[in-house]
Design a protein around this motif. Structure first.
Motif, PDB file in Angstrom:
ATOM      1  N   ALA A   2       0.835  -1.199   0.000  1.00 31.61           N
ATOM      2  CA  ALA A   2       0.000   0.000   0.000  1.00 31.61           C
ATOM      3  C   ALA A   2       0.874   1.255   0.000  1.00 31.61           C
ATOM      4  O   ALA A   2       2.010   1.247   0.474  1.00 31.61           O
ATOM      5  CB  ALA A   2      -0.919  -0.008   1.211  1.00 31.61           C
ATOM      6  N   TYR A   3       0.321   2.308  -0.556  1.00 30.28           N
ATOM      7  CA  TYR A   3       1.042   3.560  -0.756  1.00 30.28           C
ATOM      8  C   TYR A   3       0.121   4.704  -0.360  1.00 30.28           C
ATOM      9  O   TYR A   3      -1.064   4.715  -0.709  1.00 30.28           O
ATOM     10  CB  TYR A   3       1.404   3.661  -2.242  1.00 30.28           C
ATOM     11  N   MET A   4       0.654   5.653   0.406  1.00 34.15           N
ATOM     12  CA  MET A   4      -0.166   6.803   0.792  1.00 34.15           C
ATOM     13  C   MET A   4       0.429   8.082   0.226  1.00 34.15           C
ATOM     14  O   MET A   4       1.637   8.195   0.031  1.00 34.15           O
ATOM     15  CB  MET A   4      -0.292   6.916   2.305  1.00 34.15           C
ATOM     16  N   VAL A   5      -0.474   9.016  -0.050  1.00 30.36           N
ATOM     17  CA  VAL A   5      -0.053  10.296  -0.596  1.00 30.36           C
ATOM     18  C   VAL A   5      -0.902  11.398   0.032  1.00 30.36           C
ATOM     19  O   VAL A   5      -2.075  11.193   0.321  1.00 30.36           O
ATOM     20  CB  VAL A   5      -0.173  10.308  -2.141  1.00 30.36           C
ATOM     21  N   THR A   6      -0.258  12.530   0.296  1.00 30.50           N
ATOM     22  CA  THR A   6      -0.984  13.723   0.717  1.00 30.50           C
ATOM     23  C   THR A   6      -0.754  14.805  -0.325  1.00 30.50           C
ATOM     24  O   THR A   6       0.336  14.929  -0.876  1.00 30.50           O
ATOM     25  CB  THR A   6      -0.536  14.243   2.102  1.00 30.50           C
ATOM     26  N   HIS A   7      -1.811  15.539  -0.581  1.00 33.19           N
ATOM     27  CA  HIS A   7      -1.733  16.694  -1.481  1.00 33.19           C
ATOM     28  C   HIS A   7      -2.227  17.912  -0.718  1.00 33.19           C
ATOM     29  O   HIS A   7      -3.357  17.919  -0.215  1.00 33.19           O
ATOM     30  CB  HIS A   7      -2.591  16.479  -2.728  1.00 33.19           C
ATOM     31  N   PHE A   8      -1.375  18.916  -0.634  1.00 38.08           N
ATOM     32  CA  PHE A   8      -1.738  20.178  -0.001  1.00 38.08           C
ATOM     33  C   PHE A   8      -1.854  21.236  -1.089  1.00 38.08           C
ATOM     34  O   PHE A   8      -0.914  21.463  -1.840  1.00 38.08           O
ATOM     35  CB  PHE A   8      -0.691  20.606   1.037  1.00 38.08           C
ATOM     36  N   PHE A   9      -3.033  21.856  -1.144  1.00 37.84           N
ATOM     37  CA  PHE A   9      -3.285  22.927  -2.103  1.00 37.84           C
ATOM     38  C   PHE A   9      -3.290  24.248  -1.346  1.00 37.84           C
ATOM     39  O   PHE A   9      -4.260  24.570  -0.641  1.00 37.84           O
ATOM     40  CB  PHE A   9      -4.625  22.707  -2.809  1.00 37.84           C
ATOM     41  N   GLU A  10      -2.195  24.987  -1.466  1.00 32.86           N
ATOM     42  CA  GLU A  10      -2.064  26.255  -0.756  1.00 32.86           C
ATOM     43  C   GLU A  10      -3.175  27.206  -1.188  1.00 32.86           C
ATOM     44  O   GLU A  10      -3.424  27.392  -2.386  1.00 32.86           O
ATOM     45  CB  GLU A  10      -0.702  26.880  -1.040  1.00 32.86           C
ATOM     46  N   GLY A  11      -3.871  27.772  -0.202  1.00 34.08           N
ATOM     47  CA  GLY A  11      -4.968  28.693  -0.474  1.00 34.08           C
ATOM     48  C   GLY A  11      -6.230  28.021  -0.966  1.00 34.08           C
ATOM     49  O   GLY A  11      -7.204  28.688  -1.301  1.00 34.08           O
ATOM     50  N   GLY A  12      -6.235  26.700  -1.022  1.00 31.23           N
ATOM     51  CA  GLY A  12      -7.380  25.958  -1.543  1.00 31.23           C
ATOM     52  C   GLY A  12      -8.598  26.062  -0.646  1.00 31.23           C
ATOM     53  O   GLY A  12      -8.497  26.234   0.570  1.00 31.23           O
ATOM     54  N   THR A  13      -9.778  25.939  -1.271  1.00 31.95           N
ATOM     55  CA  THR A  13     -11.048  26.028  -0.551  1.00 31.95           C
ATOM     56  C   THR A  13     -11.888  24.773  -0.784  1.00 31.95           C
ATOM     57  O   THR A  13     -11.619  23.986  -1.705  1.00 31.95           O
ATOM     58  CB  THR A  13     -11.858  27.245  -1.041  1.00 31.95           C
ATOM     59  N   GLU A  14     -12.923  24.630   0.011  1.00 35.48           N
ATOM     60  CA  GLU A  14     -13.834  23.497  -0.150  1.00 35.48           C
ATOM     61  C   GLU A  14     -14.517  23.533  -1.516  1.00 35.48           C
ATOM     62  O   GLU A  14     -14.710  22.494  -2.153  1.00 35.48           O
ATOM     63  CB  GLU A  14     -14.879  23.494   0.959  1.00 35.48           C
ATOM     64  N   GLU A  15     -14.883  24.705  -1.983  1.00 40.34           N
ATOM     65  CA  GLU A  15     -15.539  24.833  -3.281  1.00 40.34           C
ATOM     66  C   GLU A  15     -14.605  24.355  -4.408  1.00 40.34           C
ATOM     67  O   GLU A  15     -15.036  23.651  -5.326  1.00 40.34           O
ATOM     68  CB  GLU A  15     -15.968  26.283  -3.530  1.00 40.34           C
ATOM     69  N   GLN A  16     -13.335  24.732  -4.335  1.00 40.78           N
ATOM     70  CA  GLN A  16     -12.370  24.278  -5.337  1.00 40.78           C
ATOM     71  C   GLN A  16     -12.207  22.769  -5.266  1.00 40.78           C
ATOM     72  O   GLN A  16     -12.153  22.086  -6.299  1.00 40.78           O
ATOM     73  CB  GLN A  16     -11.022  24.978  -5.129  1.00 40.78           C
ATOM     74  N   TYR A  17     -12.116  22.249  -4.051  1.00 44.72           N
ATOM     75  CA  TYR A  17     -11.983  20.805  -3.859  1.00 44.72           C
ATOM     76  C   TYR A  17     -13.157  20.067  -4.493  1.00 44.72           C
ATOM     77  O   TYR A  17     -12.980  19.088  -5.215  1.00 44.72           O
ATOM     78  CB  TYR A  17     -11.885  20.483  -2.369  1.00 44.72           C
ATOM     79  N   SER A  77      -5.739  26.347  -8.083  1.00 48.16           N
ATOM     80  CA  SER A  77      -5.017  27.173  -9.044  1.00 48.16           C
ATOM     81  C   SER A  77      -3.710  26.559  -9.546  1.00 48.16           C
ATOM     82  O   SER A  77      -3.088  27.110 -10.445  1.00 48.16           O
ATOM     83  CB  SER A  77      -4.727  28.545  -8.437  1.00 48.16           C
ATOM     84  N   GLY A  78      -3.301  25.455  -8.996  1.00 44.61           N
ATOM     85  CA  GLY A  78      -2.055  24.860  -9.450  1.00 44.61           C
ATOM     86  C   GLY A  78      -1.842  23.497  -8.851  1.00 44.61           C
ATOM     87  O   GLY A  78      -2.682  23.000  -8.093  1.00 44.61           O
ATOM     88  N   PRO A  79      -0.710  22.878  -9.166  1.00 44.31           N
ATOM     89  CA  PRO A  79      -0.439  21.547  -8.634  1.00 44.31           C
ATOM     90  C   PRO A  79      -0.218  21.582  -7.117  1.00 44.31           C
ATOM     91  O   PRO A  79       0.185  22.606  -6.565  1.00 44.31           O
ATOM     92  CB  PRO A  79       0.828  21.110  -9.367  1.00 44.31           C
ATOM     93  N   PRO A  80      -0.471  20.462  -6.465  1.00 51.67           N
ATOM     94  CA  PRO A  80      -0.331  20.405  -5.014  1.00 51.67           C
ATOM     95  C   PRO A  80       1.112  20.196  -4.571  1.00 51.67           C
ATOM     96  O   PRO A  80       1.960  19.768  -5.354  1.00 51.67           O
ATOM     97  CB  PRO A  80      -1.162  19.183  -4.637  1.00 51.67           C
ATOM     98  N   GLN A  81       1.330  20.493  -3.304  1.00 51.81           N
ATOM     99  CA  GLN A  81       2.562  20.062  -2.643  1.00 51.81           C
ATOM    100  C   GLN A  81       2.296  18.617  -2.221  1.00 51.81           C
ATOM    101  O   GLN A  81       1.292  18.339  -1.577  1.00 51.81           O
ATOM    102  CB  GLN A  81       2.855  20.934  -1.427  1.00 51.81           C
ATOM    103  N   GLU A  82       3.170  17.715  -2.610  1.00 51.40           N
ATOM    104  CA  GLU A  82       2.920  16.290  -2.391  1.00 51.40           C
ATOM    105  C   GLU A  82       3.920  15.688  -1.420  1.00 51.40           C
ATOM    106  O   GLU A  82       5.106  15.999  -1.466  1.00 51.40           O
ATOM    107  CB  GLU A  82       2.994  15.549  -3.728  1.00 51.40           C
ATOM    108  N   ARG A  83       3.412  14.824  -0.566  1.00 50.61           N
ATOM    109  CA  ARG A  83       4.237  13.973   0.288  1.00 50.61           C
ATOM    110  C   ARG A  83       3.695  12.556   0.106  1.00 50.61           C
ATOM    111  O   ARG A  83       2.483  12.350   0.028  1.00 50.61           O
ATOM    112  CB  ARG A  83       4.112  14.350   1.771  1.00 50.61           C
ATOM    113  N   ALA A  84       4.565  11.566   0.077  1.00 52.27           N
ATOM    114  CA  ALA A  84       4.115  10.196  -0.149  1.00 52.27           C
ATOM    115  C   ALA A  84       5.037   9.219   0.563  1.00 52.27           C
ATOM    116  O   ALA A  84       6.187   9.541   0.857  1.00 52.27           O
ATOM    117  CB  ALA A  84       4.082   9.896  -1.644  1.00 52.27           C
ATOM    118  N   ALA A  85       4.511   8.014   0.810  1.00 51.67           N
ATOM    119  CA  ALA A  85       5.299   6.983   1.489  1.00 51.67           C
ATOM    120  C   ALA A  85       4.649   5.617   1.296  1.00 51.67           C
ATOM    121  O   ALA A  85       3.439   5.511   1.107  1.00 51.67           O
ATOM    122  CB  ALA A  85       5.396   7.282   2.971  1.00 51.67           C
ATOM    123  N   GLU A  86       5.487   4.585   1.332  1.00 53.29           N
ATOM    124  CA  GLU A  86       4.971   3.227   1.431  1.00 53.29           C
ATOM    125  C   GLU A  86       4.315   3.109   2.805  1.00 53.29           C
ATOM    126  O   GLU A  86       4.828   3.629   3.793  1.00 53.29           O
ATOM    127  CB  GLU A  86       6.100   2.207   1.303  1.00 53.29           C
TER     128      GLU A  86
END
Length: 93
Positions: A2-17, A77-86
């Motif tokens: 299994a692999y996990m990933v987090t995406h952080f969208f700076e300034g992102g809102t629920e509506e954008q999500y 508005s742009g790509p996310p900041q990503e962190r990932a791990a096994e």
């Protein structure tokens, strides 16, 4: 493994999500290989956490669906900041 990933969208809102989610997860279902999805507001933006069956399945979704969707819908508005791990430990109810 299994692999996990987090995406952080700076300034992102629920509506954008919601706009991106509707386009990237049609019908509200998880894409093939994704077993867990959670998202919510955090300091400075919006955070998404996903667990996948494998890194390859995650990479396929991110490059083939998520990134193209970000350019097509009125969402983040742009790509996310990503962190990932096994995944070393996964506990479910």
């Amino acid at each position: 493994m299994a692999y996990m990933v987090t995406h952080f969208f700076e300034g992102g809102t629920e509506e954008q999500y919601k706009a991106v989610l509707g386009a990237a997860h049609p019908g509200g279902s998880l894409p093939a290989g994704q077993t867990y999805h959670a998202a919510g507001p955090t300091e400075g933006g919006w955070l998404v956490v996903a667990v996948w069956d494998s890194k390859d399945m995650c990479d396929t979704f991110v490059s083939g669906t998520l990134m193209p969707t970000l350019t097509k819908v009125d969402g983040f508005s742009g790509p996310p900041q990503e962190r990932a791990a096994e995944v070393a430990n996964l506990v479910t109810a």
